[in-house]
Design an enzyme around this catalytic site. Structure first.
Site, PDB file in Angstrom:
ATOM      1  N   HIS A   1     105.370  17.041  45.772  1.00  0.00           N
ATOM      2  CA  HIS A   1     106.547  17.189  44.903  1.00  0.00           C
ATOM      3  C   HIS A   1     106.126  17.642  43.502  1.00  0.00           C
ATOM      4  O   HIS A   1     106.754  18.518  42.903  1.00  0.00           O
ATOM      5  CB  HIS A   1     107.262  15.841  44.770  1.00  0.00           C
ATOM      6  CG  HIS A   1     108.099  15.464  45.950  1.00  0.00           C
ATOM      7  ND1 HIS A   1     109.055  16.295  46.486  1.00  0.00           N
ATOM      8  CD2 HIS A   1     108.132  14.327  46.691  1.00  0.00           C
ATOM      9  CE1 HIS A   1     109.651  15.693  47.504  1.00  0.00           C
ATOM     10  NE2 HIS A   1     109.098  14.498  47.658  1.00  0.00           N
TER      11      HIS A   1
ATOM     12  N   HIS B   1     102.021  13.032  49.587  1.00  0.00           N
ATOM     13  CA  HIS B   1     103.431  13.415  49.631  1.00  0.00           C
ATOM     14  C   HIS B   1     103.982  13.632  48.222  1.00  0.00           C
ATOM     15  O   HIS B   1     104.559  14.688  47.920  1.00  0.00           O
ATOM     16  CB  HIS B   1     104.214  12.304  50.347  1.00  0.00           C
ATOM     17  CG  HIS B   1     105.682  12.554  50.465  1.00  0.00           C
ATOM     18  ND1 HIS B   1     106.266  12.979  51.629  1.00  0.00           N
ATOM     19  CD2 HIS B   1     106.700  12.417  49.564  1.00  0.00           C
ATOM     20  CE1 HIS B   1     107.571  13.115  51.442  1.00  0.00           C
ATOM     21  NE2 HIS B   1     107.863  12.764  50.190  1.00  0.00           N
ATOM     22  N   GLU B   2     103.792  12.646  47.360  1.00  0.00           N
ATOM     23  CA  GLU B   2     104.335  12.751  46.001  1.00  0.00           C
ATOM     24  C   GLU B   2     103.636  13.838  45.189  1.00  0.00           C
ATOM     25  O   GLU B   2     104.252  14.488  44.344  1.00  0.00           O
ATOM     26  CB  GLU B   2     104.248  11.401  45.290  1.00  0.00           C
ATOM     27  CG  GLU B   2     105.040  10.286  45.961  1.00  0.00           C
ATOM     28  CD  GLU B   2     106.506  10.608  46.147  1.00  0.00           C
ATOM     29  OE1 GLU B   2     107.036  11.447  45.394  1.00  0.00           O
ATOM     30  OE2 GLU B   2     107.126  10.015  47.044  1.00  0.00           O
TER      31      GLU B   2
END
Length: 630
Positions: free
Chosen positions: A416, A412-413
């Site tokens: 980003h 997920h990160e």
């Protein structure tokens, strides 16, 4: 004007060679954690002395920028000079802000770093005041004249969109005196955030409980989440949840006072800028129709059937006499498999191969050693995030604990980080900062790629069930939970808009009521969960943020489907549109950016598709569970 809050391109490529270290370190002492699993701050500044020089440079640039006041009427060259000066300050802001902020997050107890971070806030407040004249003065130029200047001055092209957006929002820009007052109030307006951070991070004392096996466990956020996802003993989960959430309940009156201050601040800003509601004020910056939020909440409320059905399925498969919120993280079927960090990096990197070799190469830079702070240590901030440093690259914070959930958090990160990297690589500084509204698209899409990649690697029905559960839990956590949060925020803000009291009792009742609305009789409602609002950082640090997790999840689901299903030509075209979205930064309104990528969030069916997806996945889980029971 573009500000310093997004990320940027990585400075250097580092190989993805696996470390010999296979598991998380036993020690929580930061110095004991190998350097490759800790941030390297030297690409930002070589030393605190260099940072001090940066602070002095920014101070000088602020004074020089203030002297440009009154020049914008002189023509396009004057406008260009002002924007370039602002950009230079903005790029410097990234470095002088992140250098102490990142170090503070690795040890929130370090008061020397905390003091330096406060100095940054003071300098930024000075810049806010020194630049308050800019937008009001820009808007004194007739829009027709400004458009003519833009058409005739190629060097102004990077600023065309932000300039025209200022004219769109003109009705909510105050005169010079008004903007200066708002700027002077900015530091005071940030005080509730700082107070919440200290209370919930630096000063909080998490309890130690004795588990059923006799062992003691201190319920730090990472330990708490690990216990909920690993413990097979419901009594241990119950004790941990009551103790951890109850820690916030012990100082709930203080949290309520802080939150009431945030709500009043938001209502003050909305009224000062002539907005009818705080929601309208929050959405105007990115031209998001309020119907997007209202429809999202309405569809989710009406679509709680699959959510409640999933809870009842879990209760039956877990064999529990009653089902509670603290039971929702434990796997229905147990797997002894651990996911060490290096394995997570390898799997996540392999999973995004469909996005092309260029994406993979950049991904390797974004997750290189020195750019990811991997493991929990004493004093470290909880949770996970990706923070950009313009001209340097993204920095990822994790509290990795070798679980499947931690692996998906990493993916997920990293999504980003890639969004930051691609936006900065393809956009000038003025439009490199993507909006919050699209910020969660890349992260949730990367999670989905990882899920499908892992599903293809196993024929074990139990492992497949657990991965399907991961997909369902993603919808529960990223869609339903975030919509519930958004519902809470909207109702809480409406309290102050109606001049109604905001007390601990009011907030507790509001949150407990929403839990009953969304979960119904599918769970047993424990009284201590009424304090949950106090432990949600987004409520305090970034109001009206959380709904965007849900809209982004709906967007990423549609984009992923287009990139992975259908004829090859269609998939390739969808990948191209997706990468163009990630590369577009803030060069257009986010609703228009998503529309170009193939997503229309004004349509009810875009949101309903998530509800339908959960319904289909729960049906598949029910079928798989039946096979495993044979």
């Amino acid at each position: 004007m573009h500000t310093f809050v997004a990320g940027a391109v990585c400075a250097a490529a580092v190989s993805m060679a696996a470390s010999a270290m296979a598991a998380k370190p036993a020690s929580r002492v930061r110095a004991d954690i190998p350097a490759q699993y800790r941030w390297d701050f030297s690409p930002i500044y070589a030393s605190w002395e260099a940072w001090e020089a940066g602070m002095r440079e920014m101070d000088q640039r602020i004074d020089a920028f203030a002297k440009l006041q009154g020049t914008l009427k002189n023509g396009p060259d004057a406008v260009l000079a002002a924007y370039k000066a602002y950009d230079e300050i903005g790029q410097l802001q990234y470095r002088i802000y992140r250098y102490p902020q990142l170090q503070r997050d690795t040890d929130t107890r370090d008061q020397n770093v905390a003091g330096r971070f406060q100095r940054v806030g003071a300098l930024f407040a000075k810049f806010d005041a020194a630049s308050a004249w800019f937008t009001p003065e820009l808007l004194t130029v007739p829009e027709a004249t400004m458009r003519e200047w833009l058409d005739k001055t190629p060097a102004l092209k990077p600023y065309r969109f932000p300039i025209l957006e200022n004219f769109r929002r003109q009705a909510h820009v105050l005169d010079e005196k008004g903007e200066r007052l708002m700027a002077l109030a900015s530091r005071a307006n940030r005080a509730p955030n700082a107070i919440y951070s200290e209370l919930s991070t630096s000063d909080i004392k998490f309890p130690t409980i004795r588990l059923s096996d006799g062992k003691e466990l201190t319920l730090s956020p990472a330990n708490y989440q690990a216990l909920l996802s690993e413990s097979t003993v419901q009594a241990d989960r119950a004790a941990a949840a009551a103790a951890h959430v109850g820690t916030y309940g012990q100082t709930a009156h203080t949290y309520a006072a802080i939150y009431e201050g945030i709500l009043q601040r938001d209502w003050f800003v909305a009224r000062a800028r002539n907005f009818p509601t705080t929601l309208d004020a929050a959405l105007d910056e990115n031209a998001i129709p309020r119907q997007v939020v209202e429809t999202l909440i309405e569809v989710a409320r009406q679509g709680t059937g699959p959510l409640q059905r999933y809870a009842k399925l879990r209760q039956r498969l877990l064999g529990l006499p009653s089902y509670h919120l603290y039971d929702q993280f434990v796997p229905v079927f147990r797997s002894d498999k651990a996911w060490p960090y290096e394995e997570a990096r390898r799997q996540a990197t392999a999973s995004i191969a469909p996005l092309g070799q260029g994406y993979v190469q950049r991904y390797q830079k974004a997750i290189a050693p020195g750019r990811v702070d991997v493991y929990e240590n004493d004093g470290k901030r909880s949770g996970a995030y990706s923070a950009g440093v313009y001209g340097v690259g993204p920095y990822m914070l994790l509290n990795y604990n070798d679980t499947r959930d931690a692996m998906f958090t990493f993916a997920h990160e990293a999504g980003h980080a890639m969004h930051t990297l691609l936006s900065t690589e393809h956009q000038p500084y003025a439009t490199a900062d993507y909006t919050i509204f699209v910020a969660e698209v890349a992260s949730t899409t990367n999670e989905r790629f990882l899920l499908e990649h892992l599903l293809k690697q196993t024929t074990d029905p139990k492992e497949r069930f657990l991965l399907l559960q991961e997909a369902v839990d993603a919808i529960v956590g990223t869609f339903y939970t975030q919509v519930l949060f958004a519902d809470f925020e909207l109702r809480a803000h409406q309290l102050v808009e109606r001049d109604e009291p905001v007390t601990t009792e009011v907030l507790n009742k509001l949150y407990a009521g929403l839990l009953k609305e969304y979960w119904g009789d599918a769970i047993t409602h424990d009284e201590f969960y009424q304090y949950t609002w106090a432990r949600i950082p987004h409520f305090f640090n970034s109001p009206y943020y959380v709904y965007q997790y849900a809209t982004c999840f709906a967007s990423s689901a549609q984009l992923f489907k287009a990139m992975t299903e259908g004829p090859k030509a269609g998939r390739e075209a969808a990948v191209k549109r997706y990468l163009e979205l990630l590369s577009s930064g803030g060069n257009d309104q986010p609703m228009k950016q998503l529309l170009k990528a193939g997503v229309d969030l004004t349509q009810r069916q875009t949101v309903q598709a998530v509800v339908d997806q959960l319904d289909e996945l729960v049906t598949r889980m029910e079928a798989e569970a039946a096979k495993l029971a044979r």
